[in-house]
Design an enzyme around this catalytic site. Structure first.
Site, PDB file in Angstrom:
ATOM      1  N   SER A 143     -40.908  61.584  53.738  1.00  0.00           N
ATOM      2  CA  SER A 143     -40.342  62.873  53.345  1.00  0.00           C
ATOM      3  C   SER A 143     -41.460  63.895  53.372  1.00  0.00           C
ATOM      4  O   SER A 143     -42.337  63.816  52.696  1.00  0.00           O
ATOM      5  CB  SER A 143     -39.730  62.785  52.102  1.00  0.00           C
ATOM      6  OG  SER A 143     -39.199  64.030  51.879  1.00  0.00           O
ATOM      7  N   ALA A 190     -43.948  54.697  56.105  1.00  0.00           N
ATOM      8  CA  ALA A 190     -42.824  54.729  55.893  1.00  0.00           C
ATOM      9  C   ALA A 190     -42.623  54.971  54.068  1.00  0.00           C
ATOM     10  O   ALA A 190     -43.506  54.690  53.250  1.00  0.00           O
ATOM     11  CB  ALA A 190     -42.060  53.060  55.911  1.00  0.00           C
ATOM     12  N   GLY A 241     -50.853  69.426  43.988  1.00  0.00           N
ATOM     13  CA  GLY A 241     -51.829  69.185  42.807  1.00  0.00           C
ATOM     14  C   GLY A 241     -52.261  67.853  42.725  1.00  0.00           C
ATOM     15  O   GLY A 241     -52.981  67.363  41.633  1.00  0.00           O
ATOM     16  N   ARG A 284     -54.748  56.553  50.783  1.00  0.00           N
ATOM     17  CA  ARG A 284     -54.311  55.444  50.416  1.00  0.00           C
ATOM     18  C   ARG A 284     -54.150  55.470  48.656  1.00  0.00           C
ATOM     19  O   ARG A 284     -54.739  56.417  48.204  1.00  0.00           O
ATOM     20  CB  ARG A 284     -55.263  54.155  50.588  1.00  0.00           C
ATOM     21  CG  ARG A 284     -55.571  54.391  52.245  1.00  0.00           C
ATOM     22  CD  ARG A 284     -56.537  53.170  52.480  1.00  0.00           C
ATOM     23  NE  ARG A 284     -55.563  51.877  52.806  1.00  0.00           N
ATOM     24  CZ  ARG A 284     -56.124  50.685  53.111  1.00  0.00           C
ATOM     25  NH1 ARG A 284     -57.152  50.599  53.441  1.00  0.00           N
ATOM     26  NH2 ARG A 284     -55.179  49.581  52.889  1.00  0.00           N
ATOM     27  N   GLU A 336     -38.490  59.519  61.781  1.00  0.00           N
ATOM     28  CA  GLU A 336     -37.636  58.471  61.271  1.00  0.00           C
ATOM     29  C   GLU A 336     -37.485  58.878  59.799  1.00  0.00           C
ATOM     30  O   GLU A 336     -36.914  58.105  58.971  1.00  0.00           O
ATOM     31  CB  GLU A 336     -38.224  57.063  61.445  1.00  0.00           C
ATOM     32  CG  GLU A 336     -38.223  56.489  62.819  1.00  0.00           C
ATOM     33  CD  GLU A 336     -38.721  55.117  62.953  1.00  0.00           C
ATOM     34  OE1 GLU A 336     -37.890  54.056  63.011  1.00  0.00           O
ATOM     35  OE2 GLU A 336     -39.942  54.957  63.035  1.00  0.00           O
ATOM     36  N   ASP A 352     -50.491  56.241  53.647  1.00  0.00           N
ATOM     37  CA  ASP A 352     -50.050  55.032  53.967  1.00  0.00           C
ATOM     38  C   ASP A 352     -48.713  54.899  53.175  1.00  0.00           C
ATOM     39  O   ASP A 352     -48.080  56.055  52.399  1.00  0.00           O
ATOM     40  CB  ASP A 352     -51.076  54.047  52.835  1.00  0.00           C
ATOM     41  CG  ASP A 352     -52.157  53.518  53.633  1.00  0.00           C
ATOM     42  OD1 ASP A 352     -52.107  53.661  55.016  1.00  0.00           O
ATOM     43  OD2 ASP A 352     -52.839  52.616  53.050  1.00  0.00           O
ATOM     44  N   ALA A 353     -47.934  53.974  53.554  1.00  0.00           N
ATOM     45  CA  ALA A 353     -46.673  53.844  53.079  1.00  0.00           C
ATOM     46  C   ALA A 353     -46.355  53.882  51.642  1.00  0.00           C
ATOM     47  O   ALA A 353     -47.331  53.451  50.907  1.00  0.00           O
ATOM     48  CB  ALA A 353     -45.903  52.368  53.681  1.00  0.00           C
ATOM     49  N   GLY A 402     -40.226  55.769  58.633  1.00  0.00           N
ATOM     50  CA  GLY A 402     -39.096  55.515  58.074  1.00  0.00           C
ATOM     51  C   GLY A 402     -38.872  55.819  56.628  1.00  0.00           C
ATOM     52  O   GLY A 402     -39.549  55.385  55.787  1.00  0.00           O
ATOM     53  N   ASN A 433     -55.272  52.760  45.551  1.00  0.00           N
ATOM     54  CA  ASN A 433     -56.113  51.806  45.236  1.00  0.00           C
ATOM     55  C   ASN A 433     -54.995  50.861  44.426  1.00  0.00           C
ATOM     56  O   ASN A 433     -54.231  51.097  43.348  1.00  0.00           O
ATOM     57  CB  ASN A 433     -57.278  51.977  44.296  1.00  0.00           C
ATOM     58  CG  ASN A 433     -58.145  50.827  43.784  1.00  0.00           C
ATOM     59  OD1 ASN A 433     -57.512  49.815  43.413  1.00  0.00           O
ATOM     60  ND2 ASN A 433     -59.364  51.137  44.197  1.00  0.00           N
TER      61      ASN A 433
END
Length: 395
Positions: A285, A308, A331, A371, A265, A323-324, A282, A373
């Protein structure tokens, strides 16, 4: 002339034993679309059958037929592109004679191509000028549009591995065309005939302007592969069976693709490869070699989730999650707690895991959850505890 299969095999052996002969890496007969104004321009090459490191008997017959029909055959060069003549077809028919009766369906497809060409009706509008026989002897920089197309076919049909073929300079060998369905049209022809076309109501509905056609214009995908918009996959991409390409932000460029059932997606840029069972969310990239990856092709492991609108410019291992909205570039500085370091060392005993790492350090590291923070804005990594699993009914 071969009357029996034994005659054919002996003929092939005799041809291959000659000093001039060399087995090609790939070969095939293509129908070519020529420029409407400049017929020397090859706008597209369509191969009904692509041979890649296989069917060397047919290659020997084709090359010998060219030689016997008066064509100079030089197998010392990286490729050979030749016109097809009636004499060439006649010589091929004589050699393939023992196999013609059984050349149907999936049997003896090169013989089927020759038989079909030899039996084209006179009023078909097609001549020898519409066809080429093409050989690639070395995986070198392509010298013609016909050889570029042959390599793109090899990739899209899964006959050659992604990133294994030399496509340097390919763009320069292809013409930028207006495409109406599968038909390429010279832009200069449209300009020259614009007034007449528009006044007569015959100006075409142009689907796109590009040097590359669409994947589905040349390739029949596996039964369990879905592409919901033809514009989402460029010719030269490779889609493993079970891949689903959704509409919207999804896109797969040439020399990029999937190695198993994958939900797409987001964007898989040129030279990027995604492993089986992964989900490109979705708007996510995966950067190509020209956009933020330091020129290093990106590989995404198996059963990995790219959330996403995330962005990935470096290799990610198996069983990972980004994570989205999170960006991981080569780097990017990533922090790991002492607990995360120990947990990731347990499942990656041969990798160096430490408290501060760069994105490029995660090559081949499995089971990572990336993730941000929300309080500090710092990019962090920890041991992933969630299994990434695609819905089997959808793939």
């Amino acid at each position: 002339m071969a009357y029996t299969k034994e005659d054919f095999k002996q003929l092939v052996t005799d041809i291959q034993s000659q000093a001039w002969y060399k087995n090609p890496i790939g070969f095939g007969i293509a129908r070519v679309d020529r420029g409407q104004l400049n017929s020397d321009k090859i706008l597209q090459a369509t191969y009904p059958v692509v041979n890649w490191e296989e069917n060397f008997g047919s290659a020997a017959i084709f090359l010998n037929a060219l030689k016997e029909s008066g064509v100079e055959v030089d197998t010392s060069k990286s490729e050979l592109v030749c016109d097809i003549s009636d004499k060439f077809l006649e010589k091929c028919i004589e050699s393939f004679r023992p196999y013609i009766p059984e050349a149907k369906g999936n049997e003896h497809k090169n013989v089927q191509v020759i038989s079909t060409l030899a039996s084209l009706p006179i009023d078909s509008g097609l001549t020898a000028n519409n066809f080429k026989v093409v050989f690639i002897f070395e995986n070198a920089e392509p010298q013609s549009a016909e050889s570029v197309y042959l390599k793109l076919y090899a990739l899209s049909l899964g006959k050659a591995k992604l990133r294994s073929l030399n496509l340097n300079g390919a763009f320069g060998k292809l013409q930028n065309c207006a495409w109406v369905g599968n038909q390429p049209i010279e832009l200069d022809w449209l300009r020259e005939n614009e007034i007449v076309l528009k006044i007569s109501g015959k100006y075409p509905t142009i689907d796109m302007v590009d040097k590359f056609p669409r994947f589905l214009g040349h390739v029949i995908p596996a039964d369990n592969t879905r592409i919901l918009e033809t514009s989402k996959v460029r010719f030269g991409a490779q889609l493993a069976a079970g891949t689903t390409v959704m509409p919207g932000a999804a896109y797969i460029n040439f020399n990029a693709g999937t190695e198993g059932a994958v939900m797409v997606e987001g964007r898989i840029s040129s030279s990027a490869v995604v492993g089986a069972g992964s989900d490109v969310g979705g708007g996510a990239s995966i950067l190509g070699v020209l956009s933020g990856t330091d020129g290093i092709p990106v590989t995404i492991g198996e059963n990995t989730l790219l959330g996403a609108n995330s962005c990935t410019g470096t290799a990610i291992g198996d069983g990972c999650i980004i994570d989205a909205g999170v960006t991981i570039l080569p780097g990017t500085k990533i922090s790991l707690s002492d607990k995360a370091v120990e947990q990731l060392k347990e499942i990656n005993p041969n990798k160096q895991i430490k408290n501060i790492m760069k994105g490029s350090d995660f090559l081949g590291v499995n089971g990572v959850h990336f993730r941000v923070n929300s309080q500090t804005g710092q990019t962090v990594a920890m041991r992933s505890t969630r299994e990434v699993k695609l819905n089997a009914d959808l793939h």
